[in-house]
Scaffold this active site. Sequence first.
Site, short mmCIF file in Angstrom:
data_model
loop_
_atom_site.label_atom_id
_atom_site.label_comp_id
_atom_site.label_asym_id
_atom_site.label_seq_id
_atom_site.Cartn_x
_atom_site.Cartn_y
_atom_site.Cartn_z
CB CYS A 130 1.05 23.67 71.66
SG CYS A 130 0.80 22.37 72.91
CB ILE A 190 -3.65 22.57 61.61
CG1 ILE A 190 -4.14 21.35 61.37
CG2 ILE A 190 -4.44 23.57 60.73
CD1 ILE A 190 -5.67 21.08 61.90
C1 LIG Z 1 3.06 12.86 71.07
C2 LIG Z 1 2.78 14.02 70.35
C3 LIG Z 1 3.76 15.17 70.54
C4 LIG Z 1 3.69 16.12 69.70
N1 LIG Z 1 4.68 17.46 70.05
C5 LIG Z 1 4.65 18.24 69.44
C6 LIG Z 1 5.69 19.78 69.57
O1 LIG Z 1 6.68 19.41 70.54
N2 LIG Z 1 5.37 20.61 68.83
C7 LIG Z 1 4.63 20.81 67.89
O2 LIG Z 1 4.71 21.79 66.94
N3 LIG Z 1 3.87 20.08 67.47
C8 LIG Z 1 3.83 18.72 68.17
N4 LIG Z 1 2.89 17.51 68.04
C9 LIG Z 1 1.80 17.96 66.78
C10 LIG Z 1 2.46 17.18 65.72
O3 LIG Z 1 3.59 17.95 65.27
C11 LIG Z 1 1.50 17.28 64.26
O4 LIG Z 1 1.23 18.55 64.18
C12 LIG Z 1 0.03 16.62 64.79
O5 LIG Z 1 0.21 15.50 65.38
C13 LIG Z 1 -0.87 16.27 63.61
O6 LIG Z 1 -0.09 15.48 62.57
P1 LIG Z 1 -0.34 14.07 62.56
O7 LIG Z 1 -2.00 13.83 62.63
O8 LIG Z 1 0.25 13.35 61.38
O9 LIG Z 1 0.05 13.33 63.95
C14 LIG Z 1 2.85 16.52 68.64
C15 LIG Z 1 2.14 15.44 68.50
C16 LIG Z 1 2.13 14.26 69.27
C17 LIG Z 1 1.06 12.98 68.56
#
Ligand SMILES: Cc1cc2nc3c(=O)[nH]c(=O)nc-3n(C[C@H](O)[C@H](O)[C@H](O)COP(=O)(O)O)c2cc1C
Length: 304
Positions: A130, A190
Amino acid sequence: MGNPLEITLGNLHLDNIFILASGILGTSPSLLARVANNGFGAVVTKSFTRKKRLGYRTPILIATKCGFINAVGLENLGADVIDEFVSEYKQKTRIPIIISIAESSLEDFVYIAKKANDAGADGIELNLSCPHAKKRGIEIGKDPKLVSKIIKRVRKNIDIPLIAKLGLCDNLLKVAKTAEESGADCLTLINTIRAMKIDVWTTRPILSNKFGGLSGPAIHPIAVRCVYEVYEKVSIPIIGCGGVESWEDVIEFLLAGASAIQIGSALVRGLEIINEIKRGIIAYLKRKGFSSVRELIGLAHKRN
Ligand SMILES: Cc1cc2nc3c(=O)[nH]c(=O)nc-3n(C[C@H](O)[C@H](O)[C@H](O)COP(=O)(O)O)c2cc1C
């Protein structure tokens, strides 16, 4: 003909390569089960901390021209609900559930991992990436010594698959290799990338936390590069994550070396997107004469 989309990640068998990314629709067991039943091979929960967290005050999410920036602040109900969470989820679906953990101390990582293991979760994903949480996430995940300590201790205390979710940092390749050597069964690459947005009228940062994590299409080429480079260093399976919106994005991840795919931000377009992507992949496999997505994994590394 066998199932062209199935995959086995270590000991974890998935009916298809699609996994719901952590933090996306993963806060309640019933919603998570509904999402799972809509075509996913597995789901990852919102990251749990040992104690309940309320998260940051709003605004916590902002749309940009190339994705979202979020700083939710790891809002979650705390590890003591995991037992009930998993059992309620399992009453509604047989799709595997992976518990995500975002902690700051070794003891707390182990405490939550044991809870998830004992609750009957199908896997654990350590959020070591994160980009906007103090003393957690990437602050731990960029340090190979800390990564090694946490993975070794968690590994000793659980017998379900252990996934390390890593993020963009200067020594990603070293950290990835360390995670493998310390006992991770799989890597997710990632997480979001540290970013910000400023309101030109108020002249101030928009998010209450100032900084957040960028997700969506902007990060996809970076994630593909990370998967490609890490694939050449490790032998454990990699789950590609970041900016997947179409079947082409998925194929690209597979060719770079991913064995499965997480999807997050694209779900704002509705859950139907997953079936649209699946249809695109099946058509691609047929057109190219492949019988399974497994044949595509790492193909971009092959010399002619
Ligand atoms: C609103 C939001 C909350 C997220 N919360 C977490 C989380 O609690 N733990 C985590 O490992 N990743 C979290 N992520 C990251 C996502 O799991 C993912 O790695 C990231 O959004 C990239 O993928 P995407 O482009 O398909 O969204 C969050 C992403 C978003 C948008």
